[in-house]
Motif scaffolding. Structure first.
Motif, short mmCIF file in Angstrom:
data_model
loop_
_atom_site.label_atom_id
_atom_site.label_comp_id
_atom_site.label_asym_id
_atom_site.label_seq_id
_atom_site.Cartn_x
_atom_site.Cartn_y
_atom_site.Cartn_z
N ARG A 1 70.07 -61.96 25.42
CA ARG A 1 69.08 -62.97 25.03
C ARG A 1 68.29 -63.27 26.28
N ILE A 2 67.01 -62.91 26.25
CA ILE A 2 66.14 -63.03 27.42
C ILE A 2 65.22 -64.22 27.22
N ARG A 3 65.19 -65.11 28.19
CA ARG A 3 64.39 -66.34 28.09
C ARG A 3 63.36 -66.39 29.22
N GLY A 4 62.32 -67.15 28.96
CA GLY A 4 61.23 -67.30 29.92
C GLY A 4 59.92 -66.98 29.22
N ARG A 5 58.94 -66.52 29.98
CA ARG A 5 57.68 -66.07 29.38
C ARG A 5 57.87 -64.60 29.01
N VAL A 6 58.42 -64.39 27.80
CA VAL A 6 58.79 -63.03 27.39
C VAL A 6 58.18 -62.63 26.04
N GLN A 7 57.41 -63.51 25.44
CA GLN A 7 56.68 -63.14 24.22
C GLN A 7 55.19 -63.16 24.53
N GLY A 8 54.47 -62.23 23.90
CA GLY A 8 53.04 -62.13 24.14
C GLY A 8 52.70 -61.43 25.45
N VAL A 9 53.69 -60.76 26.05
CA VAL A 9 53.49 -60.08 27.33
C VAL A 9 53.95 -58.62 27.27
N VAL B 1 63.64 -58.39 35.17
CA VAL B 1 62.26 -58.37 35.68
C VAL B 1 61.28 -58.21 34.52
N GLY B 2 61.51 -57.20 33.67
CA GLY B 2 60.64 -56.94 32.54
C GLY B 2 59.29 -56.40 32.96
N PRO B 3 58.32 -56.43 32.05
CA PRO B 3 56.98 -55.93 32.37
C PRO B 3 56.25 -56.89 33.31
N PRO B 4 55.16 -56.43 33.92
CA PRO B 4 54.47 -57.24 34.93
C PRO B 4 54.06 -58.65 34.49
N ALA B 5 53.64 -58.84 33.25
CA ALA B 5 53.17 -60.16 32.81
C ALA B 5 54.31 -61.10 32.44
N ALA B 6 55.53 -60.60 32.37
CA ALA B 6 56.67 -61.44 31.98
C ALA B 6 57.16 -62.27 33.17
N SER B 7 57.82 -63.36 32.82
CA SER B 7 58.51 -64.18 33.82
C SER B 7 59.85 -64.56 33.22
N VAL B 8 60.88 -63.82 33.57
CA VAL B 8 62.21 -64.02 33.01
C VAL B 8 62.90 -65.15 33.76
N SER B 9 63.35 -66.16 33.02
CA SER B 9 64.04 -67.29 33.65
C SER B 9 65.56 -67.18 33.52
N ALA B 10 66.03 -66.52 32.47
CA ALA B 10 67.48 -66.39 32.27
C ALA B 10 67.77 -65.27 31.29
N ILE B 11 68.93 -64.66 31.46
CA ILE B 11 69.42 -63.67 30.50
C ILE B 11 70.88 -63.98 30.22
N GLU B 12 71.19 -64.10 28.94
CA GLU B 12 72.58 -64.21 28.51
C GLU B 12 73.01 -62.82 28.06
N VAL B 13 74.17 -62.37 28.53
CA VAL B 13 74.67 -61.04 28.19
C VAL B 13 76.05 -61.19 27.59
N GLY B 14 76.24 -60.58 26.42
CA GLY B 14 77.55 -60.60 25.78
C GLY B 14 77.92 -59.21 25.28
N ASP B 15 79.21 -59.00 25.08
CA ASP B 15 79.67 -57.75 24.50
C ASP B 15 79.25 -57.69 23.04
N ALA B 16 79.06 -56.49 22.53
CA ALA B 16 78.64 -56.31 21.14
C ALA B 16 79.26 -55.03 20.59
N ALA B 17 79.21 -54.91 19.28
CA ALA B 17 79.63 -53.67 18.63
C ALA B 17 78.50 -52.66 18.75
N PRO B 18 78.81 -51.42 19.08
CA PRO B 18 77.76 -50.41 19.20
C PRO B 18 77.07 -50.15 17.86
N THR B 19 75.83 -49.72 17.93
CA THR B 19 75.10 -49.34 16.73
C THR B 19 75.55 -47.96 16.29
N ASP B 20 75.36 -47.68 15.01
CA ASP B 20 75.70 -46.35 14.49
C ASP B 20 74.55 -45.37 14.69
#
Length: 98
Positions: free
Chosen positions: A14-22, A69-88
């Motif tokens: 889950r990526i937070r910050g200025r991450v939509q519209g960029v 970091v993301g793309p140049p116009a993004a400004s990531v303030s936080a990332i939550e990382v959790g384990d997940a089930a792999p996709t098929d």
């Protein structure tokens, strides 16, 4: 290129910050495809971006480092990382906003 002998991992980000519209989703999709990962990325109604990333653990970690970091116009303030089930499936998709 992913190492086929590497341990497989699946992480939900889950990526937070200025991450939509960029162009974060499109950039994340390109980066995941470049790394040979599978999964998906989508915008969330709360303004965050969510991604499921699956592949060799070391390559997934490289994607997570990119996501901070993301793309140049993004400004990531936080990332939550959790384990997940792999996709098929194979490939890395941009999903609709949820």
């Amino acid at each position: 290129m992913p190492d086929p002998d590497s341990t497989l991992a699946a992480r939900l980000l889950r990526i937070r910050g200025r991450v939509q519209g960029v162009s974060y989703r499109a950039s994340a999709q390109r980066e995941a495809q470049r790394l040979g990962l599978s999964g998906w990325v989508r915008n969330r109604h709360d303004g965050s971006v969510e991604a499921l990333v699956c592949g060799p653990a070391d390559t997934v970690e490289r994607f997570i480092a990119w996501a901070h970091v993301g793309p140049p116009a993004a400004s990531v303030s936080a990332i939550e990382v959790g384990d997940a089930a792999p996709t098929d499936g194979a490939g890395f998709d941009c999903l609709p906003t949820c």
